[in-house]
Design a protein around this motif. Structure first.
Motif, PDB file in Angstrom:
ATOM      1  N   LEU A 130       0.837  -1.067  -0.126  1.00  0.00           N
ATOM      2  CA  LEU A 130      -0.009   0.058  -0.041  1.00  0.00           C
ATOM      3  C   LEU A 130       0.816   1.270   0.084  1.00  0.00           C
ATOM      4  CD1 LEU A 130      -2.692  -1.151   2.435  1.00  0.00           C
ATOM      5  CD2 LEU A 130      -2.981  -0.736   0.083  1.00  0.00           C
ATOM      6  N   MET A 131       1.870   1.569   0.791  1.00  0.00           N
ATOM      7  CA  MET A 131       2.910   2.291   0.811  1.00  0.00           C
ATOM      8  C   MET A 131       3.380   2.654  -0.642  1.00  0.00           C
ATOM      9  SD  MET A 131       4.759   2.366   4.466  1.00  0.00           S
ATOM     10  CE  MET A 131       5.232   0.770   4.373  1.00  0.00           C
ATOM     11  N   GLU A 132       3.840   1.467  -1.198  1.00  0.00           N
ATOM     12  CA  GLU A 132       4.254   1.551  -2.761  1.00  0.00           C
ATOM     13  C   GLU A 132       3.151   1.962  -3.516  1.00  0.00           C
ATOM     14  OE1 GLU A 132       7.588   0.880  -5.051  1.00  0.00           O
ATOM     15  OE2 GLU A 132       7.376   0.338  -3.015  1.00  0.00           O
ATOM     16  N   GLN A 133       1.979   1.403  -3.542  1.00  0.00           N
ATOM     17  CA  GLN A 133       0.967   1.924  -4.452  1.00  0.00           C
ATOM     18  C   GLN A 133       0.545   3.448  -4.325  1.00  0.00           C
ATOM     19  OE1 GLN A 133      -2.701  -0.429  -3.871  1.00  0.00           O
ATOM     20  NE2 GLN A 133      -3.857   1.271  -4.901  1.00  0.00           N
ATOM     21  N   TYR A 134       0.591   3.884  -3.048  1.00  0.00           N
ATOM     22  CA  TYR A 134       0.165   5.312  -2.790  1.00  0.00           C
ATOM     23  C   TYR A 134       1.638   6.272  -2.814  1.00  0.00           C
ATOM     24  CZ  TYR A 134      -4.498   3.682  -2.275  1.00  0.00           C
ATOM     25  OH  TYR A 134      -5.808   3.222  -2.830  1.00  0.00           O
ATOM     26  N   GLU A 135       2.646   5.703  -2.874  1.00  0.00           N
ATOM     27  CA  GLU A 135       3.906   6.550  -2.887  1.00  0.00           C
ATOM     28  C   GLU A 135       4.045   7.410  -1.810  1.00  0.00           C
ATOM     29  OE1 GLU A 135       3.496   8.424  -6.557  1.00  0.00           O
ATOM     30  OE2 GLU A 135       4.046   6.778  -7.937  1.00  0.00           O
ATOM     31  N   THR A 136       4.019   6.663  -0.670  1.00  0.00           N
ATOM     32  CA  THR A 136       4.394   7.280   0.787  1.00  0.00           C
ATOM     33  C   THR A 136       5.335   6.413   1.802  1.00  0.00           C
ATOM     34  OG1 THR A 136       3.109   8.509   2.237  1.00  0.00           O
ATOM     35  CG2 THR A 136       2.128   6.420   1.802  1.00  0.00           C
ATOM     36  N   ARG A 137       5.939   7.283   2.567  1.00  0.00           N
ATOM     37  CA  ARG A 137       6.305   6.471   3.695  1.00  0.00           C
ATOM     38  C   ARG A 137       6.206   7.488   4.904  1.00  0.00           C
ATOM     39  NH1 ARG A 137       7.146   2.294   1.216  1.00  0.00           N
ATOM     40  NH2 ARG A 137       9.255   1.551   0.806  1.00  0.00           N
ATOM     41  N   SER A 138       4.879   8.070   4.894  1.00  0.00           N
ATOM     42  CA  SER A 138       4.509   8.793   6.104  1.00  0.00           C
ATOM     43  C   SER A 138       3.142   7.956   6.299  1.00  0.00           C
ATOM     44  CB  SER A 138       4.349  10.241   5.532  1.00  0.00           C
ATOM     45  OG  SER A 138       5.426  10.771   5.301  1.00  0.00           O
ATOM     46  N   LEU A 139       2.989   7.774   7.820  1.00  0.00           N
ATOM     47  CA  LEU A 139       1.914   7.127   8.370  1.00  0.00           C
ATOM     48  C   LEU A 139       1.648   7.885   9.400  1.00  0.00           C
ATOM     49  CD1 LEU A 139       3.423   3.250   8.205  1.00  0.00           C
ATOM     50  CD2 LEU A 139       2.089   4.496   6.637  1.00  0.00           C
ATOM     51  N   VAL A 140       0.102   7.524   9.778  1.00  0.00           N
ATOM     52  CA  VAL A 140      -0.487   8.227  10.858  1.00  0.00           C
ATOM     53  C   VAL A 140      -1.121   7.008  11.807  1.00  0.00           C
ATOM     54  CG1 VAL A 140      -2.156   9.946  11.870  1.00  0.00           C
ATOM     55  CG2 VAL A 140      -0.741  10.584   9.893  1.00  0.00           C
ATOM     56  N   SER A 141      -0.660   6.765  12.671  1.00  0.00           N
ATOM     57  CA  SER A 141      -1.429   5.617  13.478  1.00  0.00           C
ATOM     58  C   SER A 141      -2.111   5.955  14.436  1.00  0.00           C
ATOM     59  CB  SER A 141      -0.250   4.790  13.941  1.00  0.00           C
ATOM     60  OG  SER A 141      -0.709   3.634  14.913  1.00  0.00           O
ATOM     61  N   GLY A 142      -3.387   5.637  14.640  1.00  0.00           N
ATOM     62  CA  GLY A 142      -4.108   5.881  15.874  1.00  0.00           C
ATOM     63  C   GLY A 142      -3.595   5.324  17.119  1.00  0.00           C
ATOM     64  N   LEU A 143      -3.648   5.930  18.179  1.00  0.00           N
ATOM     65  CA  LEU A 143      -3.197   5.586  19.575  1.00  0.00           C
ATOM     66  C   LEU A 143      -4.334   5.510  20.252  1.00  0.00           C
ATOM     67  CD1 LEU A 143      -0.500   4.809  20.946  1.00  0.00           C
ATOM     68  CD2 LEU A 143      -0.393   7.213  21.807  1.00  0.00           C
ATOM     69  N   PRO A 144      -4.702   4.358  20.712  1.00  0.00           N
ATOM     70  CA  PRO A 144      -5.934   4.058  21.455  1.00  0.00           C
ATOM     71  C   PRO A 144      -5.597   4.249  22.858  1.00  0.00           C
ATOM     72  CG  PRO A 144      -4.758   1.948  21.171  1.00  0.00           C
ATOM     73  CD  PRO A 144      -4.049   3.110  20.362  1.00  0.00           C
ATOM     74  N   LYS A 145      -5.717   5.679  23.249  1.00  0.00           N
ATOM     75  CA  LYS A 145      -5.346   6.166  24.883  1.00  0.00           C
ATOM     76  C   LYS A 145      -6.696   5.764  25.630  1.00  0.00           C
ATOM     77  CE  LYS A 145      -2.284   9.817  24.154  1.00  0.00           C
ATOM     78  NZ  LYS A 145      -1.914  11.273  24.270  1.00  0.00           N
ATOM     79  N   ASN A 146      -6.590   5.895  26.859  1.00  0.00           N
ATOM     80  CA  ASN A 146      -7.754   5.500  27.734  1.00  0.00           C
ATOM     81  C   ASN A 146      -8.570   6.773  27.623  1.00  0.00           C
ATOM     82  OD1 ASN A 146      -7.026   2.890  28.507  1.00  0.00           O
ATOM     83  ND2 ASN A 146      -5.584   3.705  29.810  1.00  0.00           N
ATOM     84  N   MET A 147      -9.846   6.711  28.207  1.00  0.00           N
ATOM     85  CA  MET A 147     -10.440   8.331  28.216  1.00  0.00           C
ATOM     86  C   MET A 147     -10.034   9.220  28.989  1.00  0.00           C
ATOM     87  SD  MET A 147     -12.862   7.579  25.918  1.00  0.00           S
ATOM     88  CE  MET A 147     -13.632   9.155  26.049  1.00  0.00           C
ATOM     89  N   ASN A 148      -9.072   8.826  30.107  1.00  0.00           N
ATOM     90  CA  ASN A 148      -8.479  10.013  30.941  1.00  0.00           C
ATOM     91  C   ASN A 148      -7.196  10.357  30.511  1.00  0.00           C
ATOM     92  OD1 ASN A 148      -6.648   7.960  31.510  1.00  0.00           O
ATOM     93  ND2 ASN A 148      -7.411   7.683  33.815  1.00  0.00           N
ATOM     94  N   GLY A 149      -6.820   9.896  28.993  1.00  0.00           N
ATOM     95  CA  GLY A 149      -5.737  10.411  28.357  1.00  0.00           C
ATOM     96  C   GLY A 149      -4.363   9.572  28.794  1.00  0.00           C
TER      97      GLY A 149
END
Length: 143
Positions: free
Chosen positions: A47-66
């Protein structure tokens, strides 16, 4: 401008979204159904190849209190494996609290059946994670 891939990393699936070339909008790409670490990383590389990117944004599943709990550790461990396999990749973590709730709500409002929602929820969460990041990037360039 650079293109980003957004990731919603779960135990069974990884939701994938991609930004447009201008960095304005995020679109859902697919949901990777996890098989093995090797397969997951190979598909991500394709997918990185297909969309020509090496920049990812990953969700970080924090607890509700942060605070960061066990889910954050699992996510960070997977991201470490991504960086091990693809050393030139940059990964930004994005607080994903409530993105699955928001994704579910939007799909319900769009009258998507429960069965179909289950198939697209992770991809939709990845879109919300990436869109939040893109909006903040744009806001920071305006300020």
């Amino acid at each position: 401008m650079r293109r980003y891939l957004g990731l919603d990393i779960g135990d069974r699936t990884i939701g994938i979204a991609v930004s447009d070339l201008l960095g304005l909008t995020a679109q859902g790409v697919e949901t990777i159904h996890r098989k093995s670490l090797d397969d997951d990383l190979n598909r991500l590389g394709e997918l990185m190849e297909q969309y020509e990117t090496r920049s990812l944004v990953s969700g970080l599943p924090k607890n509700m209190n942060g605070t960061e709990g066990p889910r954050c550790e699992v996510t960070k461990a997977f991201v470490a494996k991504i960086k091990e396999r693809y050393p030139d990749v940059s990964v930004t973590f994005w607080d994903e609290r409530l993105t699955t709730v928001a994704a579910t709500r939007s799909l319900i409002q769009a009258d998507v059946s429960r069965k179909k929602r289950k198939k697209v929820i992770d991809k939709m969460a990845a879109v919300l994670i990436l869109q939040g990041f893109l909006d903040r990037q744009r806001q920071n360039t305006v300020d």
